[in-house]
Design a protein around this motif. Structure first.
Motif, PDB file in Angstrom:
ATOM      1  N   GLN A  77      10.708  -6.239  -0.193  1.00 35.74           N
ATOM      2  CA  GLN A  77       9.270  -6.383  -0.453  1.00 35.74           C
ATOM      3  C   GLN A  77       8.471  -6.427   0.837  1.00 35.74           C
ATOM      4  OE1 GLN A  77       8.325  -9.815  -2.724  1.00 35.74           O
ATOM      5  NE2 GLN A  77       9.429  -9.115  -4.534  1.00 35.74           N
ATOM      6  N   HIS A  78       8.931  -7.255   1.742  1.00 32.69           N
ATOM      7  CA  HIS A  78       8.190  -7.443   2.982  1.00 32.69           C
ATOM      8  C   HIS A  78       8.145  -6.156   3.789  1.00 32.69           C
ATOM      9  CE1 HIS A  78       6.558  -9.467   6.467  1.00 32.69           C
ATOM     10  NE2 HIS A  78       6.301 -10.471   5.662  1.00 32.69           N
ATOM     11  N   GLN A  79       9.308  -5.526   3.903  1.00 30.38           N
ATOM     12  CA  GLN A  79       9.427  -4.297   4.680  1.00 30.38           C
ATOM     13  C   GLN A  79       8.536  -3.191   4.099  1.00 30.38           C
ATOM     14  OE1 GLN A  79      11.085  -4.132   7.406  1.00 30.38           O
ATOM     15  NE2 GLN A  79      11.049  -1.924   7.812  1.00 30.38           N
ATOM     16  N   ALA A  80       8.613  -2.997   2.776  1.00 27.59           N
ATOM     17  CA  ALA A  80       7.872  -1.907   2.129  1.00 27.59           C
ATOM     18  C   ALA A  80       6.370  -2.137   2.206  1.00 27.59           C
ATOM     19  CB  ALA A  80       8.317  -1.756   0.670  1.00 27.59           C
ATOM     20  N   CYS A  81       5.942  -3.379   1.948  1.00 28.91           N
ATOM     21  CA  CYS A  81       4.505  -3.647   1.919  1.00 28.91           C
ATOM     22  C   CYS A  81       3.910  -3.635   3.316  1.00 28.91           C
ATOM     23  CB  CYS A  81       4.216  -4.964   1.202  1.00 28.91           C
ATOM     24  SG  CYS A  81       4.633  -4.848  -0.551  1.00 28.91           S
ATOM     25  N   SER A  82       4.642  -4.138   4.321  1.00 23.40           N
ATOM     26  CA  SER A  82       4.059  -4.109   5.662  1.00 23.40           C
ATOM     27  C   SER A  82       4.017  -2.665   6.164  1.00 23.40           C
ATOM     28  CB  SER A  82       4.781  -5.051   6.632  1.00 23.40           C
ATOM     29  OG  SER A  82       6.088  -4.641   6.828  1.00 23.40           O
ATOM     30  N   GLN A  83       5.009  -1.876   5.810  1.00 23.56           N
ATOM     31  CA  GLN A  83       4.984  -0.455   6.195  1.00 23.56           C
ATOM     32  C   GLN A  83       3.789   0.260   5.549  1.00 23.56           C
ATOM     33  OE1 GLN A  83       5.194   2.225   8.129  1.00 23.56           O
ATOM     34  NE2 GLN A  83       7.370   1.791   8.334  1.00 23.56           N
ATOM     35  N   ALA A  84       3.586   0.028   4.263  1.00 24.38           N
ATOM     36  CA  ALA A  84       2.469   0.676   3.563  1.00 24.38           C
ATOM     37  C   ALA A  84       1.140   0.261   4.188  1.00 24.38           C
ATOM     38  CB  ALA A  84       2.490   0.307   2.082  1.00 24.38           C
ATOM     39  N   GLN A  85       1.019  -1.026   4.489  1.00 29.22           N
ATOM     40  CA  GLN A  85      -0.224  -1.522   5.072  1.00 29.22           C
ATOM     41  C   GLN A  85      -0.476  -0.880   6.443  1.00 29.22           C
ATOM     42  OE1 GLN A  85      -2.478  -2.961   3.548  1.00 29.22           O
ATOM     43  NE2 GLN A  85      -3.848  -3.786   5.109  1.00 29.22           N
ATOM     44  N   LYS A  86       0.586  -0.657   7.221  1.00 33.23           N
ATOM     45  CA  LYS A  86       0.442   0.027   8.519  1.00 33.23           C
ATOM     46  C   LYS A  86      -0.089   1.435   8.316  1.00 33.23           C
ATOM     47  CE  LYS A  86       4.097  -2.298  11.029  1.00 33.23           C
ATOM     48  NZ  LYS A  86       5.557  -2.199  11.114  1.00 33.23           N
ATOM     49  N   TRP A  87       0.452   2.134   7.331  1.00 35.16           N
ATOM     50  CA  TRP A  87      -0.011   3.503   7.071  1.00 35.16           C
ATOM     51  C   TRP A  87      -1.461   3.506   6.607  1.00 35.16           C
ATOM     52  CZ3 TRP A  87       5.217   4.465   4.234  1.00 35.16           C
ATOM     53  CH2 TRP A  87       6.164   4.946   5.155  1.00 35.16           C
ATOM     54  N   ILE A  88      -1.813   2.536   5.788  1.00 33.67           N
ATOM     55  CA  ILE A  88      -3.193   2.465   5.297  1.00 33.67           C
ATOM     56  C   ILE A  88      -4.143   2.193   6.462  1.00 33.67           C
ATOM     57  CG2 ILE A  88      -4.783   1.111   3.851  1.00 33.67           C
ATOM     58  CD1 ILE A  88      -2.326   0.754   1.892  1.00 33.67           C
ATOM     59  N   MET A  89      -3.765   1.240   7.322  1.00 36.64           N
ATOM     60  CA  MET A  89      -4.597   0.909   8.477  1.00 36.64           C
ATOM     61  C   MET A  89      -4.706   2.088   9.439  1.00 36.64           C
ATOM     62  SD  MET A  89      -5.524  -2.042   7.677  1.00 36.64           S
ATOM     63  CE  MET A  89      -6.189  -3.073   8.980  1.00 36.64           C
ATOM     64  N   ALA A  90      -3.682   2.922   9.462  1.00 40.77           N
ATOM     65  CA  ALA A  90      -3.703   4.098  10.348  1.00 40.77           C
ATOM     66  C   ALA A  90      -4.551   5.221   9.771  1.00 40.77           C
ATOM     67  CB  ALA A  90      -2.283   4.589  10.610  1.00 40.77           C
ATOM     68  N   GLY A  91      -5.166   4.988   8.618  1.00 41.74           N
ATOM     69  CA  GLY A  91      -6.092   5.958   8.063  1.00 41.74           C
ATOM     70  C   GLY A  91      -5.495   6.878   7.012  1.00 41.74           C
ATOM     71  N   LEU A  92      -4.231   6.652   6.696  1.00 39.72           N
ATOM     72  CA  LEU A  92      -3.642   7.436   5.610  1.00 39.72           C
ATOM     73  C   LEU A  92      -4.130   6.780   4.311  1.00 39.72           C
ATOM     74  CD1 LEU A  92      -0.201   7.686   7.355  1.00 39.72           C
ATOM     75  CD2 LEU A  92      -1.801   9.567   7.015  1.00 39.72           C
ATOM     76  N   ALA A  93      -4.433   7.590   3.321  1.00 40.57           N
ATOM     77  CA  ALA A  93      -5.083   7.091   2.105  1.00 40.57           C
ATOM     78  C   ALA A  93      -4.330   5.896   1.506  1.00 40.57           C
ATOM     79  CB  ALA A  93      -5.158   8.225   1.090  1.00 40.57           C
ATOM     80  N   PRO A  94      -5.047   5.014   0.784  1.00 38.28           N
ATOM     81  CA  PRO A  94      -4.375   3.897   0.129  1.00 38.28           C
ATOM     82  C   PRO A  94      -3.257   4.426  -0.755  1.00 38.28           C
ATOM     83  CG  PRO A  94      -6.726   3.815  -0.284  1.00 38.28           C
ATOM     84  CD  PRO A  94      -6.465   5.066   0.475  1.00 38.28           C
ATOM     85  N   MET A  95      -2.174   3.739  -0.777  1.00 39.13           N
ATOM     86  CA  MET A  95      -1.067   4.228  -1.603  1.00 39.13           C
ATOM     87  C   MET A  95      -0.412   3.075  -2.334  1.00 39.13           C
ATOM     88  SD  MET A  95       1.387   4.937   1.572  1.00 39.13           S
ATOM     89  CE  MET A  95       0.013   5.058   2.691  1.00 39.13           C
ATOM     90  N   THR A  96       0.154   3.411  -3.485  1.00 41.66           N
ATOM     91  CA  THR A  96       0.834   2.388  -4.254  1.00 41.66           C
ATOM     92  C   THR A  96       2.270   2.227  -3.754  1.00 41.66           C
ATOM     93  OG1 THR A  96       1.498   4.010  -5.899  1.00 41.66           O
ATOM     94  CG2 THR A  96      -0.534   2.832  -6.318  1.00 41.66           C
ATOM     95  N   VAL A  97       2.744   1.004  -3.859  1.00 42.69           N
ATOM     96  CA  VAL A  97       4.085   0.657  -3.411  1.00 42.69           C
ATOM     97  C   VAL A  97       4.889   0.254  -4.643  1.00 42.69           C
ATOM     98  CG1 VAL A  97       5.420  -0.970  -2.009  1.00 42.69           C
ATOM     99  CG2 VAL A  97       3.140  -0.225  -1.239  1.00 42.69           C
TER     100      VAL A  97
END
Ligand code: C2E
Ligand code: MG
Ligand code: MG
Ligand code: MG
Length: 280
Positions: A95-115
């Motif tokens: 959970q931690h790994q997947a959500c922090s990775q997704a949040q990094k991508w979102i912050m980097a400007g990649l569109a919001p995505m579901t996990v």
């Protein structure tokens, strides 16, 4: 002869069983150290919105980079992790790994995505599960509405008061619940009205045969209609061919995953898929 053969066969069977028990035990011992040694890795499989063809999220799939046995798939260690209770710390890591990775991508400007995360019944039955999800979301910064927890029909069948309380609390938090491998478990449609389910994932066994078998296609169609009438999304799993894609699109399936779009890939490769997806 027959007697001897039988005895030999039995002896062989015994040795097989013994070898397997040893392997299991060795795996459990190794599992205990694997988290500290950072031997787990996540692969990411895109979830694609069928009508636009755009990536809308990913499912995280755990692998174990075993020092001697190489890359192990979940079927080789998840059952042992469940029996030994190690599924709880492993699940928290995923959970931690997947959500922090997704949040990094979102912050980097990649569109919001579901996990989307696979969640074992053992996790839902653990009374600390809700608190641990809430803490994880606060720590990683991921919006609760972007998190989809996949559960199986067995979780809903073995429904206890505590499972019910856990599921309700998660939904209240804004987290979404989806049913994985829908149609392969001990389906009882009653659960669909009892729980606030967000999406049904159509099992790949139906999808893989939907072009060649009318029966499979009917089942896929029925699940999509059922979902649509109950205001649940339908996500097809295991889409491998253009024919399956076209057929699912014609049946108004919402989203899909499968080798036709991409296999589960490393974080780097998934980021590249997102970049490419944004540029057209
Ligand atoms: P699942 O959640 O139903 O995941 C789909 C499985 O199908 C994955 O296998 C994926 O690699 C595979 N797949 C995806 N697209 C295709 C396709 O087009 N064709 C075919 N033939 N297969 C496809 P994988 O990664 O081996 O995972 C197996 C199962 O292990 C998962 O089934 C899930 O139930 C479980 N699992 C995976 N990660 C976790 C985890 O972090 N926690 C828990 N509790 N279970 C997990
Ligand atoms: Mg799944
Ligand atoms: Mg599945
Ligand atoms: Mg499965």
């Amino acid at each position: 002869y027959a007697k001897n053969n039988g005895r030999d066969a039995y002896k062989f069977f015994e040795q097989e069983m013994h070898a397997r028990a040893l392997q299991r035990h060795a795996t459990e011992v190794d599992l205990r150290h694997a988290l500290e040694r950072r031997e787990f890795i996540l692969h990411y499989q895109p979830v694609v919105h069928l009508r636009s063809g755009k990536i809308v999220g990913f499912e995280a799939l755990v692998r174990w980079q075993h020092p001697e046995r190489g890359l192990l798939l979940p079927e080789e260690f998840i059952p042992i992790a469940e029996e030994s209770g190690l599924i709880l710390p492993l699940g928290r890591w995923v959970q931690h790994q997947a959500c922090s990775q997704a949040q990094k991508w979102i912050m980097a400007g990649l569109a919001p995505m579901t996990v989307a995360l696979n969640t074992s019944g053992f996790e839902f039955r653990n009374k600390d599960f809700v608190t641990s999800v809430r803490t994880m979301l606060a720590e990683t910064g991921l919006e609760p509405r972007l998190l989809e927890l996949e559960l199986t029909e067995t979780v809903l069948i073995n429904n206890t008061e505590s499972t019910q309380a856990v599921l309700s609390a998660l939904v209240e938090m804004g987290v979404k619940l989806t049913i994985d491998d829908f149609g392969t478990g001990y389906s009882s449609l009653r659960y669909l009205q009892q729980y606030p389910i967000y999406a049904l994932k159509i099992d790949q066994s139906f999808v893989s045969q939907m072009v060649s078998s009318e029966a499979s296609k009917s089942i896929v169609h029925a699940v999509i209609s059922l979902g649509s009438n109950l205001k649940m999304r339908a996500i097809a799993e295991g889409v491998e061919t253009a024919e399956q894609y076209a057929s699912l699109l014609a049946l108004h399936c919402d989203d899909a995953q499968g080798y036709f779009f991409s296999e589960p890939v490393t974080a780097e490769a998934f980021a590249a898929l997102l970049q490419a997806d944004m540029s057209h």
